[in-house]
Design a protein around this motif. Structure first.
Motif, PDB file in Angstrom:
ATOM      1  N   LEU A 154       0.707  -1.172   0.008  1.00 16.56           N
ATOM      2  CA  LEU A 154      -0.072   0.182   0.156  1.00 16.56           C
ATOM      3  C   LEU A 154       0.856   1.157   0.049  1.00 16.56           C
ATOM      4  O   LEU A 154       1.760   1.287   0.687  1.00 16.56           O
ATOM      5  CB  LEU A 154      -0.793   0.080   1.338  1.00 16.56           C
ATOM      6  N   HIS A 155       0.272   2.276  -0.790  1.00 16.92           N
ATOM      7  CA  HIS A 155       0.987   3.600  -0.758  1.00 16.92           C
ATOM      8  C   HIS A 155       0.636   4.180   0.749  1.00 16.92           C
ATOM      9  O   HIS A 155      -0.439   4.430   0.995  1.00 16.92           O
ATOM     10  CB  HIS A 155       0.368   4.200  -1.844  1.00 16.92           C
ATOM     11  N   THR A 156       1.616   4.341   1.398  1.00 15.43           N
ATOM     12  CA  THR A 156       1.521   4.753   2.787  1.00 15.43           C
ATOM     13  C   THR A 156       2.050   6.258   3.284  1.00 15.43           C
ATOM     14  O   THR A 156       3.306   6.191   2.666  1.00 15.43           O
ATOM     15  CB  THR A 156       1.793   3.795   3.668  1.00 15.43           C
ATOM     16  N   ILE A 157       1.524   6.952   3.688  1.00 21.65           N
ATOM     17  CA  ILE A 157       2.200   8.226   4.450  1.00 21.65           C
ATOM     18  C   ILE A 157       2.208   8.182   5.817  1.00 21.65           C
ATOM     19  O   ILE A 157       0.925   8.174   6.263  1.00 21.65           O
ATOM     20  CB  ILE A 157       1.579   9.348   3.662  1.00 21.65           C
ATOM     21  N   LYS A 158       3.176   8.558   6.711  1.00 21.89           N
ATOM     22  CA  LYS A 158       2.825   8.497   8.152  1.00 21.89           C
ATOM     23  C   LYS A 158       3.425  10.168   8.639  1.00 21.89           C
ATOM     24  O   LYS A 158       4.196  10.584   7.848  1.00 21.89           O
ATOM     25  CB  LYS A 158       4.131   7.720   8.816  1.00 21.89           C
ATOM     26  N   THR A 159       2.309  10.453   8.983  1.00 17.67           N
ATOM     27  CA  THR A 159       2.500  12.040   9.483  1.00 17.67           C
ATOM     28  C   THR A 159       2.644  12.403  10.966  1.00 17.67           C
ATOM     29  O   THR A 159       2.023  11.613  11.932  1.00 17.67           O
ATOM     30  CB  THR A 159       1.235  12.932   8.867  1.00 17.67           C
ATOM     31  N   LYS A 160       3.512  13.279  11.291  1.00 16.62           N
ATOM     32  CA  LYS A 160       3.802  13.402  12.738  1.00 16.62           C
ATOM     33  C   LYS A 160       3.469  15.005  13.235  1.00 16.62           C
ATOM     34  O   LYS A 160       3.303  15.169  14.439  1.00 16.62           O
ATOM     35  CB  LYS A 160       5.135  13.254  13.197  1.00 16.62           C
ATOM     36  N   ASN A 161       2.958  15.823  12.306  1.00 19.30           N
ATOM     37  CA  ASN A 161       2.461  17.096  12.595  1.00 19.30           C
ATOM     38  C   ASN A 161       1.587  17.674  11.462  1.00 19.30           C
ATOM     39  O   ASN A 161       1.303  16.959  10.657  1.00 19.30           O
ATOM     40  CB  ASN A 161       3.700  17.924  12.728  1.00 19.30           C
ATOM     41  N   GLU A 162       1.045  19.071  11.834  1.00 20.10           N
ATOM     42  CA  GLU A 162       0.179  19.481  10.890  1.00 20.10           C
ATOM     43  C   GLU A 162       0.437  19.640   9.594  1.00 20.10           C
ATOM     44  O   GLU A 162      -0.283  19.259   8.567  1.00 20.10           O
ATOM     45  CB  GLU A 162      -0.558  20.938  11.676  1.00 20.10           C
ATOM     46  N   LYS A 163       1.510  20.080   9.300  1.00 19.29           N
ATOM     47  CA  LYS A 163       2.127  20.442   8.028  1.00 19.29           C
ATOM     48  C   LYS A 163       2.030  19.026   7.144  1.00 19.29           C
ATOM     49  O   LYS A 163       1.705  18.800   6.225  1.00 19.29           O
ATOM     50  CB  LYS A 163       3.426  20.837   7.850  1.00 19.29           C
ATOM     51  N   GLU A 164       2.818  18.039   7.778  1.00 21.40           N
ATOM     52  CA  GLU A 164       2.653  16.806   7.137  1.00 21.40           C
ATOM     53  C   GLU A 164       1.399  16.180   6.732  1.00 21.40           C
ATOM     54  O   GLU A 164       1.236  15.573   5.804  1.00 21.40           O
ATOM     55  CB  GLU A 164       3.590  15.626   7.934  1.00 21.40           C
ATOM     56  N   LEU A 165       0.321  16.313   7.896  1.00 20.87           N
ATOM     57  CA  LEU A 165      -0.808  15.963   7.748  1.00 20.87           C
ATOM     58  C   LEU A 165      -1.587  16.517   6.368  1.00 20.87           C
ATOM     59  O   LEU A 165      -2.218  15.909   5.569  1.00 20.87           O
ATOM     60  CB  LEU A 165      -1.507  15.995   8.893  1.00 20.87           C
ATOM     61  N   ARG A 166      -1.416  17.891   6.401  1.00 21.29           N
ATOM     62  CA  ARG A 166      -1.939  18.571   5.140  1.00 21.29           C
ATOM     63  C   ARG A 166      -1.418  18.422   3.870  1.00 21.29           C
ATOM     64  O   ARG A 166      -2.098  18.077   2.891  1.00 21.29           O
ATOM     65  CB  ARG A 166      -1.740  20.154   5.518  1.00 21.29           C
ATOM     66  N   ASP A 167      -0.141  18.091   3.740  1.00 24.87           N
ATOM     67  CA  ASP A 167       0.561  17.756   2.696  1.00 24.87           C
ATOM     68  C   ASP A 167      -0.026  16.183   2.212  1.00 24.87           C
ATOM     69  O   ASP A 167      -0.449  16.117   1.035  1.00 24.87           O
ATOM     70  CB  ASP A 167       2.274  17.577   2.789  1.00 24.87           C
TER      71      ASP A 167
ATOM     72  N   LEU B 287      -2.841  14.777   3.011  1.00 24.62           N
ATOM     73  CA  LEU B 287      -4.373  15.046   2.659  1.00 24.62           C
ATOM     74  C   LEU B 287      -4.697  15.566   1.202  1.00 24.62           C
ATOM     75  O   LEU B 287      -5.286  14.736   0.246  1.00 24.62           O
ATOM     76  CB  LEU B 287      -4.964  15.743   3.644  1.00 24.62           C
ATOM     77  N   THR B 288      -3.533  16.494   0.824  1.00 23.91           N
ATOM     78  CA  THR B 288      -3.787  17.223  -0.526  1.00 23.91           C
ATOM     79  C   THR B 288      -3.464  16.056  -1.228  1.00 23.91           C
ATOM     80  O   THR B 288      -3.981  16.041  -2.381  1.00 23.91           O
ATOM     81  CB  THR B 288      -2.870  18.431  -0.498  1.00 23.91           C
ATOM     82  N   LYS B 289      -2.277  15.461  -1.221  1.00 25.77           N
ATOM     83  CA  LYS B 289      -1.778  14.394  -2.124  1.00 25.77           C
ATOM     84  C   LYS B 289      -3.040  13.325  -2.282  1.00 25.77           C
ATOM     85  O   LYS B 289      -3.385  12.909  -3.404  1.00 25.77           O
ATOM     86  CB  LYS B 289      -0.679  13.733  -1.684  1.00 25.77           C
ATOM     87  N   ALA B 290      -3.409  12.878  -1.101  1.00 29.59           N
ATOM     88  CA  ALA B 290      -4.387  11.454  -1.273  1.00 29.59           C
ATOM     89  C   ALA B 290      -5.657  11.888  -1.929  1.00 29.59           C
ATOM     90  O   ALA B 290      -6.071  10.961  -2.422  1.00 29.59           O
ATOM     91  CB  ALA B 290      -4.384  11.094   0.171  1.00 29.59           C
ATOM     92  N   LEU B 291      -6.028  13.105  -1.718  1.00 28.94           N
ATOM     93  CA  LEU B 291      -7.278  13.448  -2.406  1.00 28.94           C
ATOM     94  C   LEU B 291      -7.219  13.700  -3.619  1.00 28.94           C
ATOM     95  O   LEU B 291      -8.244  13.588  -4.665  1.00 28.94           O
ATOM     96  CB  LEU B 291      -8.011  14.704  -1.521  1.00 28.94           C
ATOM     97  N   LYS B 292      -6.026  14.194  -4.220  1.00 28.31           N
ATOM     98  CA  LYS B 292      -5.887  14.392  -5.557  1.00 28.31           C
ATOM     99  C   LYS B 292      -5.668  13.015  -6.416  1.00 28.31           C
ATOM    100  O   LYS B 292      -5.917  13.046  -7.675  1.00 28.31           O
ATOM    101  CB  LYS B 292      -4.751  15.425  -5.931  1.00 28.31           C
ATOM    102  N   GLU B 293      -4.818  12.340  -5.810  1.00 28.95           N
ATOM    103  CA  GLU B 293      -4.558  11.220  -6.756  1.00 28.95           C
ATOM    104  C   GLU B 293      -5.474   9.966  -6.683  1.00 28.95           C
ATOM    105  O   GLU B 293      -6.309   9.789  -5.789  1.00 28.95           O
ATOM    106  CB  GLU B 293      -3.139  10.359  -5.708  1.00 28.95           C
ATOM    107  N   ASN B 294      -5.488   9.096  -7.744  1.00 35.21           N
ATOM    108  CA  ASN B 294      -6.602   8.157  -7.804  1.00 35.21           C
ATOM    109  C   ASN B 294      -5.770   6.835  -7.368  1.00 35.21           C
ATOM    110  O   ASN B 294      -5.608   5.945  -8.269  1.00 35.21           O
ATOM    111  CB  ASN B 294      -6.940   8.158  -9.324  1.00 35.21           C
ATOM    112  N   LYS B 295      -5.533   6.603  -6.202  1.00 26.67           N
ATOM    113  CA  LYS B 295      -4.951   5.325  -5.705  1.00 26.67           C
ATOM    114  C   LYS B 295      -5.335   5.143  -4.486  1.00 26.67           C
ATOM    115  O   LYS B 295      -5.408   6.260  -3.550  1.00 26.67           O
ATOM    116  CB  LYS B 295      -3.542   5.379  -5.929  1.00 26.67           C
ATOM    117  N   THR B 296      -5.331   4.093  -3.777  1.00 26.87           N
ATOM    118  CA  THR B 296      -5.598   3.775  -2.306  1.00 26.87           C
ATOM    119  C   THR B 296      -4.410   4.422  -1.619  1.00 26.87           C
ATOM    120  O   THR B 296      -3.243   3.958  -1.803  1.00 26.87           O
ATOM    121  CB  THR B 296      -5.580   2.118  -2.018  1.00 26.87           C
ATOM    122  N   THR B 297      -4.632   5.205  -0.587  1.00 25.12           N
ATOM    123  CA  THR B 297      -3.639   5.783   0.225  1.00 25.12           C
ATOM    124  C   THR B 297      -4.010   5.417   1.680  1.00 25.12           C
ATOM    125  O   THR B 297      -5.131   5.627   2.189  1.00 25.12           O
ATOM    126  CB  THR B 297      -3.512   7.014   0.098  1.00 25.12           C
ATOM    127  N   VAL B 298      -2.968   4.971   2.339  1.00 24.92           N
ATOM    128  CA  VAL B 298      -3.167   4.690   3.948  1.00 24.92           C
ATOM    129  C   VAL B 298      -2.084   5.967   4.666  1.00 24.92           C
ATOM    130  O   VAL B 298      -1.128   5.974   4.237  1.00 24.92           O
ATOM    131  CB  VAL B 298      -2.676   3.488   4.450  1.00 24.92           C
TER     132      VAL B 298
END
Ligand SMILES: [Mg+2]
Length: 187
Positions: free
Chosen positions: A129-142, A144-155
């Protein structure tokens, strides 16, 4: 300075990005906090079936063209670890699994889970799975922006600190939650 987000912060940030996406939220505080932040027909508040938020989201994503977001927790994913393997195998192009990882069973009183040493992002990755780990607000915003734009399953594994917002119980009858959600899936 501890800038670790709380679940309520993570859901608030998520809802800044959400438009008509379908959301499945885990039983307990994830649902109560989502309801508190923004009640909408496209929210399916789970009132049972702990552990199955990701599975319900996956099943829905496989049966709709709309984007589906599951707001799950670390405790819930730990009790249904096989879900990551199933999601990795099926990988619909319209599914985001947002795991709020506060290393606690929040809704039952913040008993510790084992995600201090069990790394859910690594497990998800090893399931393909394409997976992103986030530890703070900036990483989370980045993320979410990516995951909502891309057409693939993201964790997204969003590290959080254990905290439950004082929210009211959801008063909407379960059958109403179900039918208004079904209408938004079909509408
Ligand atoms: Mg948790």
């Amino acid at each position: 300075m501890d800038n670790t987000l709380r679940r309520i912060d993570i859901i608030k940030i998520l809802m800044e990005y959400v438009k008509d996406e379908l959301i499945i939220s885990n039983i307990g505080f994830p649902s109560k906090e989502l309801h508190h932040i923004k009640d909408r027909n496209e929210n399916f508040y789970m009132l049972g079936s702990m552990g199955l938020c990701s599975s319900i989201g996956l099943g829905l994503a496989l049966n709709t063209d709309k984007k589906v977001i599951s707001i799950d927790g670390d405790g819930s994913v730990l009790m249904n670890l096989g879900t990551l393997s199933t999601i990795g195998h099926t990988k619909p192009n319209n599914f985001i699994l947002l795991i709020v990882d506060n290393s606690a069973y929040g809704s039952t009183g913040n008993q510790k889970t084992h995600t201090n040493n069990t790394e859910l992002d690594k497990i998800a990755k090893s399931c393909g799975l394409h997976t992103i780990k986030t530890k703070n607000e900036k990483e989370l915003r980045d993320a979410l922006t990516k995951a909502l734009k891309e057409n693939k399953t993201t964790v997204i594994v969003a590290k959080a600190k254990a905290y439950n917002e004082k929210t009211k119980n959801i008063k909407i009858p379960p059958v109403v939650i179900k039918y208004r959600f079904m209408n938004s899936v079909n509408g």
